[in-house]
Design an enzyme around this catalytic site. Structure first.
Site, PDB file in Angstrom:
ATOM      1  N   ASP A   1       0.873  -1.169   0.000  1.00  0.00           N
ATOM      2  CA  ASP A   1       0.000   0.000   0.000  1.00  0.00           C
ATOM      3  C   ASP A   1       0.916   1.226   0.000  1.00  0.00           C
ATOM      4  OD1 ASP A   1      -2.263   1.630   0.251  1.00  0.00           O
ATOM      5  OD2 ASP A   1      -2.168   1.556   2.439  1.00  0.00           O
TER       6      ASP A   1
ATOM      7  N   ASP B   1      -0.132   4.906   1.462  1.00  0.00           N
ATOM      8  CA  ASP B   1      -0.297   5.775   2.633  1.00  0.00           C
ATOM      9  C   ASP B   1      -0.052   5.019   3.927  1.00  0.00           C
ATOM     10  OD1 ASP B   1      -1.166   8.267   1.332  1.00  0.00           O
ATOM     11  OD2 ASP B   1      -2.873   7.051   0.686  1.00  0.00           O
TER      12      ASP B   1
ATOM     13  N   ARG C   1     -14.080  12.995   4.113  1.00  0.00           N
ATOM     14  CA  ARG C   1     -13.983  12.363   2.800  1.00  0.00           C
ATOM     15  C   ARG C   1     -13.920  13.408   1.690  1.00  0.00           C
ATOM     16  NH1 ARG C   1     -18.666   7.710   3.544  1.00  0.00           N
ATOM     17  NH2 ARG C   1     -17.415   6.218   4.755  1.00  0.00           N
TER      18      ARG C   1
END
Length: 529
Positions: A104, A106, A254
């Site tokens: 991944d 982040d 978000r």
């Protein structure tokens, strides 16, 4: 009361004051123990300490045990050798069997500074003000570093933030409405005890989960914003619905992701991203060893590119055999028929041609794990994938595909340093001794008074050890004596875990990680030879 002082010495307390208070405690215990032993009889349920055949000898057993344990606890402990940069095994893993390494981005390859948390908080707060028209006074509520930890649960209906252990038990003293802790009595009244049923945590087919677990570092500023606004509403008697507030803040956070992706460009990326000098060496070592490597991230290419150039260099793409951005995990692992699309970094557009092979040097968007495996042949236990998010990164790979998984837990470094400290080890050693003494004494009818005082001392030590990690919630890995709900998932869904992927540089690529064999409750502890 002397027993409220306990044996843990804070750095600011002088040794003279400490010894005086210890003597006071010992004197008090002597008096109480002597009073108990004068009245004891041979009819005690447990006769390990008192017997009619040798009453004088057993008369002082409680005191002897207490003072012997206290004297032993005062001895200076040798330094521990738990390496904050180590790798820890939940399951046996032979790196010699690993042919493919996946990552991944982040909080796995990219580790962010706390300045990013301030940025997320400020942008989320501004969104509440400007888009959702929250009270303008919200602007005065600043980010509180160190308030929250990852792995907490939020009760969406009741508006409570809490820490839950692996047995679904609430940890008293770690339940908050806003920034205000709830008393044990309040928690018991609200939940009818300390147990949270499975259906409230995980939900059912007909009922969604009432509890939201906040289990990655990006949620820490979100938790703080939620707690700050809740506290403001509570203190100013402003009517609100906890679920609406939760949804608003989640939607706000978000919504600001595109803003963050644009803001962290090549000019300011160093203000938010750590530069690990060992990362290029780690990736180059894998390449030289003939290992395949791939990157699957939910972040957009531009954002990833700026970070990777800062950390590794302009030729970072040459290290990876497959690069997938905007993958939409966990759907990337669960969907069956979402096609890969080629992304053109020059035109910043997605191409519409069919993708039948995954080629080195190209960037892909979306797709599925099923197609990744079909096009590359990377399957099973020869693949090791690293991520920081227990559910969206690791769970499906472990449960359904047999991949090996590595969890990246940034907080591990600081927690191990605390675990290694003499202050913590003395406190925990004495805490365990007190609990053992209570367990041994509890069947004596006339020992209630001394047991009560030992329990008071134990409870204060629990607060002390908890506060060494985080004053509100303690360690992310355990409650007072149980693993947390977060730990339970970490141990189930990851074969190994560490603070950063570069910790693997301390081991050869043929190293085998073995899980520690711990004693089960019914087993005796066998010492090392």
């Amino acid at each position: 009361m002397a027993t409220n002082v306990f044996r843990v010495v804070l750095p600011c307390m002088s040794q003279i004051i400490f010894r005086r208070k210890v003597l006071n405690l010992e004197y008090l215990l002597i008096k109480r123990a002597l009073r108990i032993t004068r009245t004891i009889s041979s009819s005690f349920v447990c006769n390990r300490y008192y017997s009619s055949s040798d009453g004088q000898k057993n008369k002082n057993t409680l005191l002897e045990k207490y003072f012997a344990a206290k004297e032993a606890s005062e001895v200076e402990m040798p330094p521990l050798d738990v390496d904050p940069h180590g790798v820890f095994a939940n399951n046996e893993l032979d790196l010699g069997d690993i042919e493919v390494y996946g990552f991944d981005y982040d909080y796995t390859l990219a580790v962010y500074k706390e300045s990013l948390h301030y940025l997320i908080y400020d942008l989320g707060r501004d969104w509440l003000l400007n888009k959702f028209k929250y009270p303008k006074e919200i602007e005065q509520l600043d980010y509180r570093p160190g308030f929250a930890i990852r792995g907490l649960h939020y009760d969406i209906q009741k508006g409570l933030l809490m820490k839950i252990d692996s047995f679904h038990q609430i940890q008293f003293g770690s339940v908050y409405r806003g920034l205000t802790t709830l008393s044990n009595e309040e928690v018991t009244r609200i939940y009818g005890g300390t147990y949270i049923p499975q259906n409230l945590i995980r939900g059912t087919e007909s009922e969604p989960s009432q509890m939201k677990q906040l289990n990655d570092l990006f949620t820490v500023p979100e938790i703080c914003l939620l707690s700050n606004v809740t506290e403001y509403f509570e203190k100013h008697n402003i009517a609100y619905h906890p679920e609406i507030l939760f949804n608003d803040i989640q939607n706000a956070v978000r919504s600001i992701h595109p803003v963050i992706h644009d803001k962290l460009d090549e000019d300011c990326i160093g203000n938010y991203l750590e530069k690990n000098e060992e990362l290029p060496s780690f990736l180059q070592r894998l390449v030289k060893a003939g290992k395949k490597m791939f990157l699957v991230t939910n972040s957009p290419f531009k954002f990833v590119h700026h970070g990777m150039v800062y950390m590794i260099g302009t030729n970072w793409q040459e290290l990876f055999d497959v690069i997938v951005v905007q993958a939409r995990k966990p759907k990337f692992f669960t969907d069956q028929s979402r096609p890969f699309r080629i992304y053109d970094p020059i035109t910043k557009s997605q191409l519409w041609e069919r993708v039948t092979t995954l080629e080195k040097g190209k960037v892909y968007i979306e797709g599925t794990l099923k197609q990744l495996q079909e096009m590359t042949g990377w399957r099973g236990s020869s693949v090791l994938y690293f991520g920081d998010q227990i559910y969206s990164d690791l769970a499906d790979l472990t449960l359904h595909h047999g991949w090996k998984t590595g969890a990246i837990i940034d907080e591990l470094r600081s927690e191990i340093k605390i675990l290694n400290s003499e202050e913590f080890r003395h406190a925990v050693s004495w805490l365990q001794t007190l609990q053992h003494l209570v367990e041994e004494m509890q069947d004596h009818e006339d020992a209630e008074e001394i047991i009560e005082e030992l329990l008071e001392e134990r409870d204060q030590l629990r607060i002390t050890t908890k506060s060494l990690f985080n004053a509100q919630f303690g360690s992310i890995f355990r409650t007072h004596h149980n693993p947390t709900y977060f730990s339970r998932r970490l141990f189930r869904y990851s074969d190994i875990y560490m603070s950063h992927v570069t910790n693997l540089l301390n081991y050869t690529l043929k190293h085998t990680f073995y899980p520690r064999r711990g004693a089960l409750p019914h087993e005796c502890k066998i010492p090392y030879m």
